[in-house]
Design a protein around this motif. Sequence first.
Motif, PDB file in Angstrom:
ATOM      1  N   VAL A   5       0.846  -1.205   0.000  1.00  0.00           N
ATOM      2  CA  VAL A   5       0.000   0.000   0.000  1.00  0.00           C
ATOM      3  C   VAL A   5       0.878   1.251   0.000  1.00  0.00           C
ATOM      4  N   ARG A   6       1.904   1.250   0.827  1.00  0.00           N
ATOM      5  CA  ARG A   6       2.807   2.402   0.862  1.00  0.00           C
ATOM      6  C   ARG A   6       3.542   2.562  -0.473  1.00  0.00           C
ATOM      7  N   LEU A   7       3.936   1.443  -1.076  1.00  0.00           N
ATOM      8  CA  LEU A   7       4.610   1.514  -2.369  1.00  0.00           C
ATOM      9  C   LEU A   7       3.673   2.085  -3.433  1.00  0.00           C
ATOM     10  N   ALA A   8       2.425   1.650  -3.436  1.00  0.00           N
ATOM     11  CA  ALA A   8       1.453   2.176  -4.402  1.00  0.00           C
ATOM     12  C   ALA A   8       1.285   3.682  -4.218  1.00  0.00           C
ATOM     13  N   LYS A   9       1.193   4.118  -2.961  1.00  0.00           N
ATOM     14  CA  LYS A   9       1.055   5.556  -2.667  1.00  0.00           C
ATOM     15  C   LYS A   9       2.271   6.331  -3.178  1.00  0.00           C
ATOM     16  N   GLU A  10       3.458   5.828  -2.908  1.00  0.00           N
ATOM     17  CA  GLU A  10       4.674   6.518  -3.353  1.00  0.00           C
ATOM     18  C   GLU A  10       4.799   6.522  -4.868  1.00  0.00           C
ATOM     19  N   THR A  11       4.418   5.434  -5.499  1.00  0.00           N
ATOM     20  CA  THR A  11       4.478   5.351  -6.959  1.00  0.00           C
ATOM     21  C   THR A  11       3.509   6.344  -7.595  1.00  0.00           C
ATOM     22  N   LEU A  12       2.298   6.426  -7.059  1.00  0.00           N
ATOM     23  CA  LEU A  12       1.319   7.392  -7.585  1.00  0.00           C
ATOM     24  C   LEU A  12       1.796   8.828  -7.377  1.00  0.00           C
ATOM     25  N   LYS A  13       2.328   9.120  -6.202  1.00  0.00           N
ATOM     26  CA  LYS A  13       2.855  10.470  -5.937  1.00  0.00           C
ATOM     27  C   LYS A  13       3.978  10.822  -6.907  1.00  0.00           C
ATOM     28  N   SER A  14       4.851   9.861  -7.164  1.00  0.00           N
ATOM     29  CA  SER A  14       6.015  10.156  -8.011  1.00  0.00           C
ATOM     30  C   SER A  14       5.617  10.354  -9.468  1.00  0.00           C
ATOM     31  N   ARG A  15       4.489   9.779  -9.878  1.00  0.00           N
ATOM     32  CA  ARG A  15       4.027   9.984 -11.261  1.00  0.00           C
ATOM     33  C   ARG A  15       3.646  11.434 -11.520  1.00  0.00           C
ATOM     34  N   LYS A  16       3.250  12.136 -10.461  1.00  0.00           N
ATOM     35  CA  LYS A  16       2.881  13.551 -10.589  1.00  0.00           C
ATOM     36  C   LYS A  16       4.093  14.468 -10.468  1.00  0.00           C
ATOM     37  N   ALA A  17       5.221  13.926 -10.023  1.00  0.00           N
ATOM     38  CA  ALA A  17       6.445  14.719  -9.873  1.00  0.00           C
ATOM     39  C   ALA A  17       7.131  14.864 -11.230  1.00  0.00           C
ATOM     40  N   PRO A  18       7.901  15.916 -11.404  1.00  0.00           N
ATOM     41  CA  PRO A  18       8.599  16.077 -12.689  1.00  0.00           C
ATOM     42  C   PRO A  18       9.645  14.982 -12.889  1.00  0.00           C
ATOM     43  N   PRO A  19       9.947  14.665 -14.143  1.00  0.00           N
ATOM     44  CA  PRO A  19      10.985  13.668 -14.415  1.00  0.00           C
ATOM     45  C   PRO A  19      12.322  14.124 -13.830  1.00  0.00           C
ATOM     46  N   LEU A  20      13.163  13.149 -13.550  1.00  0.00           N
ATOM     47  CA  LEU A  20      14.511  13.432 -13.050  1.00  0.00           C
ATOM     48  C   LEU A  20      15.538  12.999 -14.085  1.00  0.00           C
ATOM     49  N   GLY A  21      16.655  13.696 -14.128  1.00  0.00           N
ATOM     50  CA  GLY A  21      17.785  13.239 -14.919  1.00  0.00           C
ATOM     51  C   GLY A  21      18.363  11.985 -14.283  1.00  0.00           C
ATOM     52  N   ILE A  22      19.233  11.320 -14.983  1.00  0.00           N
ATOM     53  CA  ILE A  22      19.774  10.051 -14.535  1.00  0.00           C
ATOM     54  C   ILE A  22      20.442  10.145 -13.153  1.00  0.00           C
ATOM     55  N   PHE A  23      21.000  11.310 -12.816  1.00  0.00           N
ATOM     56  CA  PHE A  23      21.659  11.482 -11.527  1.00  0.00           C
ATOM     57  C   PHE A  23      20.858  12.361 -10.563  1.00  0.00           C
ATOM     58  N   GLY A  24      19.592  12.567 -10.873  1.00  0.00           N
ATOM     59  CA  GLY A  24      18.737  13.369 -10.006  1.00  0.00           C
ATOM     60  C   GLY A  24      18.443  12.666  -8.691  1.00  0.00           C
ATOM     61  N   THR A  25      18.077  13.445  -7.689  1.00  0.00           N
ATOM     62  CA  THR A  25      17.751  12.899  -6.367  1.00  0.00           C
ATOM     63  C   THR A  25      16.247  12.912  -6.160  1.00  0.00           C
ATOM     64  N   HIS A  26      15.714  11.744  -5.828  1.00  0.00           N
ATOM     65  CA  HIS A  26      14.297  11.625  -5.479  1.00  0.00           C
ATOM     66  C   HIS A  26      14.187  11.793  -3.968  1.00  0.00           C
ATOM     67  N   LEU A  27      13.357  12.727  -3.538  1.00  0.00           N
ATOM     68  CA  LEU A  27      13.133  12.981  -2.119  1.00  0.00           C
ATOM     69  C   LEU A  27      11.718  12.539  -1.764  1.00  0.00           C
ATOM     70  N   SER A  28      11.596  11.753  -0.700  1.00  0.00           N
ATOM     71  CA  SER A  28      10.282  11.300  -0.252  1.00  0.00           C
ATOM     72  C   SER A  28      10.211  11.365   1.267  1.00  0.00           C
ATOM     73  N   GLN A  29       8.980  11.498   1.790  1.00  0.00           N
ATOM     74  CA  GLN A  29       8.755  11.595   3.230  1.00  0.00           C
ATOM     75  C   GLN A  29       8.007  10.348   3.702  1.00  0.00           C
ATOM     76  N   HIS A  30       8.398   9.874   4.888  1.00  0.00           N
ATOM     77  CA  HIS A  30       7.835   8.640   5.427  1.00  0.00           C
ATOM     78  C   HIS A  30       7.653   8.759   6.931  1.00  0.00           C
ATOM     79  N   VAL A  31       6.916   7.797   7.486  1.00  0.00           N
ATOM     80  CA  VAL A  31       6.704   7.688   8.933  1.00  0.00           C
ATOM     81  C   VAL A  31       7.057   6.268   9.346  1.00  0.00           C
TER      82      VAL A  31
END
Length: 176
Positions: A5-31
């Motif tokens: 469930v958490r993976l699905a939530k993060e995957t959906l959130k990331s689809r709305k985020a702008p694309p990253l270059g190959i060396f870009g940093t993905h930042l996510s928040q968790h509990v």
Amino acid sequence: MYPYVRLAKETLKSRKAPPLGIFGTHLSQHVCCPWDIDPWMELNNGRALTLYDLGRIPLAGRTGLTQAARDLGWGLTVAGVSVRYRRRVQMFQRFDMRSRMIGWDARFLYIEQSMWRAGECTNQMLLRMAVITKGGMIAPARVAAALGHAGASPALPQWVQAWIDADATRPWPPAP
């Protein structure tokens, strides 16, 4: 249980985020949830490895690796990991996760991930990943090209190269 469930939530959130270059940093928040803790009421070391999927899989999506893998029939597999734990993450504490690819060698892609709480790094992971098909491993330079990167990998940091060199001396299979 795996945090689907958490993976699905993060995957959906990331689809709305702008694309990253190959060396870009993905930042996510968790509990840190109650099912993530060990008997000492802190994030279980094994669970931390599982939670790193919640950053790495969206990173693959945002850099285009997931789509390239689907289009080309590739699979992604973990081929090695080194983790350093330094600060406790206790139940219900929030933390940020940073995920980024740092480069590759002739066989593997190298990804660095870290968890941060209140401005301090709680743990850090170096992950070696292989891209595979039924016919074997795909050269990382070919993977990078599929992601739009022309050219060689940046030089891997010295500490990463030292880990690679040390791991190469480890016997396989291990002695019984």
